[in-house]
Design an enzyme around this catalytic site. Structure first.
Site, PDB file in Angstrom:
ATOM      1  N   HIS A 113     -12.910  13.501 -40.034  1.00 46.11           N
ATOM      2  CA  HIS A 113     -12.209  14.646 -40.484  1.00 46.11           C
ATOM      3  C   HIS A 113     -11.257  13.979 -41.514  1.00 46.11           C
ATOM      4  CE1 HIS A 113      -9.619  14.082 -37.008  1.00 46.11           C
ATOM      5  NE2 HIS A 113      -8.708  14.475 -37.687  1.00 46.11           N
ATOM      6  N   HIS A 115      -8.014  13.321 -42.363  1.00 44.08           N
ATOM      7  CA  HIS A 115      -6.619  13.048 -41.798  1.00 44.08           C
ATOM      8  C   HIS A 115      -6.382  11.542 -42.221  1.00 44.08           C
ATOM      9  CE1 HIS A 115      -5.623  16.753 -39.358  1.00 44.08           C
ATOM     10  NE2 HIS A 115      -5.492  17.213 -40.636  1.00 44.08           N
ATOM     11  N   ASP A 117      -5.240   9.179 -40.481  1.00 43.87           N
ATOM     12  CA  ASP A 117      -5.617   8.325 -39.116  1.00 43.87           C
ATOM     13  C   ASP A 117      -7.203   8.253 -38.990  1.00 43.87           C
ATOM     14  OD1 ASP A 117      -5.899  11.042 -38.366  1.00 43.87           O
ATOM     15  OD2 ASP A 117      -5.351  10.661 -36.491  1.00 43.87           O
ATOM     16  N   HIS A 176      -9.053  21.074 -34.183  1.00 40.02           N
ATOM     17  CA  HIS A 176      -7.869  20.323 -34.525  1.00 40.02           C
ATOM     18  C   HIS A 176      -7.653  20.309 -36.087  1.00 40.02           C
ATOM     19  CE1 HIS A 176      -5.410  16.715 -35.194  1.00 40.02           C
ATOM     20  NE2 HIS A 176      -6.388  16.305 -35.960  1.00 40.02           N
ATOM     21  N   ASN A 207      -0.653  16.950 -33.316  1.00 41.90           N
ATOM     22  CA  ASN A 207      -0.598  17.626 -34.574  1.00 41.90           C
ATOM     23  C   ASN A 207      -1.546  18.847 -34.706  1.00 41.90           C
ATOM     24  OD1 ASN A 207      -0.562  18.146 -37.249  1.00 41.90           O
ATOM     25  ND2 ASN A 207      -1.521  16.252 -38.036  1.00 41.90           N
TER      26      ASN A 207
END
Length: 258
Positions: A113, A115, A117, A176, A207
């Site tokens: 995804h 993000h 990280d 998420h 988050n």
């Protein structure tokens, strides 16, 4: 006596100078700009099975240090990487580590995804001409956020083959993040659930900036239904475990919604 005092002063002075120089020469990558707490930037490796390893990197979120998991899958044709490290320097270390540790070529990268990280180190794969695959939505969000370009083939090609291993991509719905996917390794019964699933010791959802906490529960239930034979479940952060991680995540979501 005077001679002994001289040597003592010399050693103390030299020791202070050496420590000072070592500190001054510390890489800026070892420090967090938001505060003075040191961050560990070296990649850590954890073997799950002979052909599957976790690559663990580190990053800062809201002033605290967290670890982040990705996967390295070894095949007889090369290596499949799932998610980059949290930063570009750590991703470079990851790629060099794969080359030296396993002596294999990286076939492609899967991004789960959009993000940092998961894909902050995409450029390190690009400059080595290693294919980077994602869904269309992840590609769109990555472009908007400046994370780099991906090849959005995973909506159509949900099963990728790499020598004697394959990887299956499943999008369970908004959880998420709106684009979170999970990756199933059928040969080893390992499920990389990513940030959709929390570690067993997690006490909150982490988050939730891009999360849909209402739909998240259904997304996890779809994964649980689809992969009941998973022997190992790897979350995006924290320790890997079994299917209980999915049930624990559902409990956290039920608690947060009531």
């Amino acid at each position: 006596m005077k001679s002994n005092i001289f040597y003592l002063c010399f050693y103390v002075s030299f020791g202070f100078w050496f420590v000072h120089c070592q500190t001054a020469n510390q890489s800026s990558a070892d420090l967090v700009n938001e505060n003075t707490n040191p961050i560990k930037f070296s990649i850590e490796w954890m073997k799950i099975k002979e052909t599957v390893w976790i690559h663990k990197s580190f990053g800062s979120f809201q002033g605290k240090m967290y670890e982040s998991n990705g996967l390295v899958v070894l095949t007889n044709k090369g290596v499949v990487v799932i998610d980059t490290a949290w930063t570009e320097p750590q991703t470079e270390e990851l790629i060099l580590g794969i080359q030296s540790k396993f002596q294999k070529e990286i076939l492609f990268l899967i991004v789960t995804h959009a993000h940092d990280d998961r894909m902050a180190g995409v450029s390190q794969f690009h400059k080595r001409n290693i294919p980077v695959y994602s869904t269309n939505l992840t590609a769109k969000l990555a472009k908007e956020k400046g994370y780099g370009k991906t090849n959005p083939i995973l909506d159509v090609q949900t099963r990728l083959y790499a020598g004697n291993h394959s990887v299956e991509i499943f999008f369970p719905g908004h959880g998420h993040s709106p684009d979170n996917i999970v990756v199933w390794l059928p040969e080893t019964h390992i499920l990389f659930a990513g940030c959709l699933v929390k570690a067993i010791d997690a006490t909150d959802l982490g988050n939730v900036k891009d999360a849909n906490v209402v739909e998240w529960e259904n997304a996890v239930k779809r994964v649980l239904t689809r992969y009941p034979d998973a022997e190992v479940v790897v979350p995006g952060h924290g320790n890997w475990g079994k299917l209980e991680l999915l049930r624990h995540t559902i409990r956290l979501l039920v608690s947060s919604n009531h």
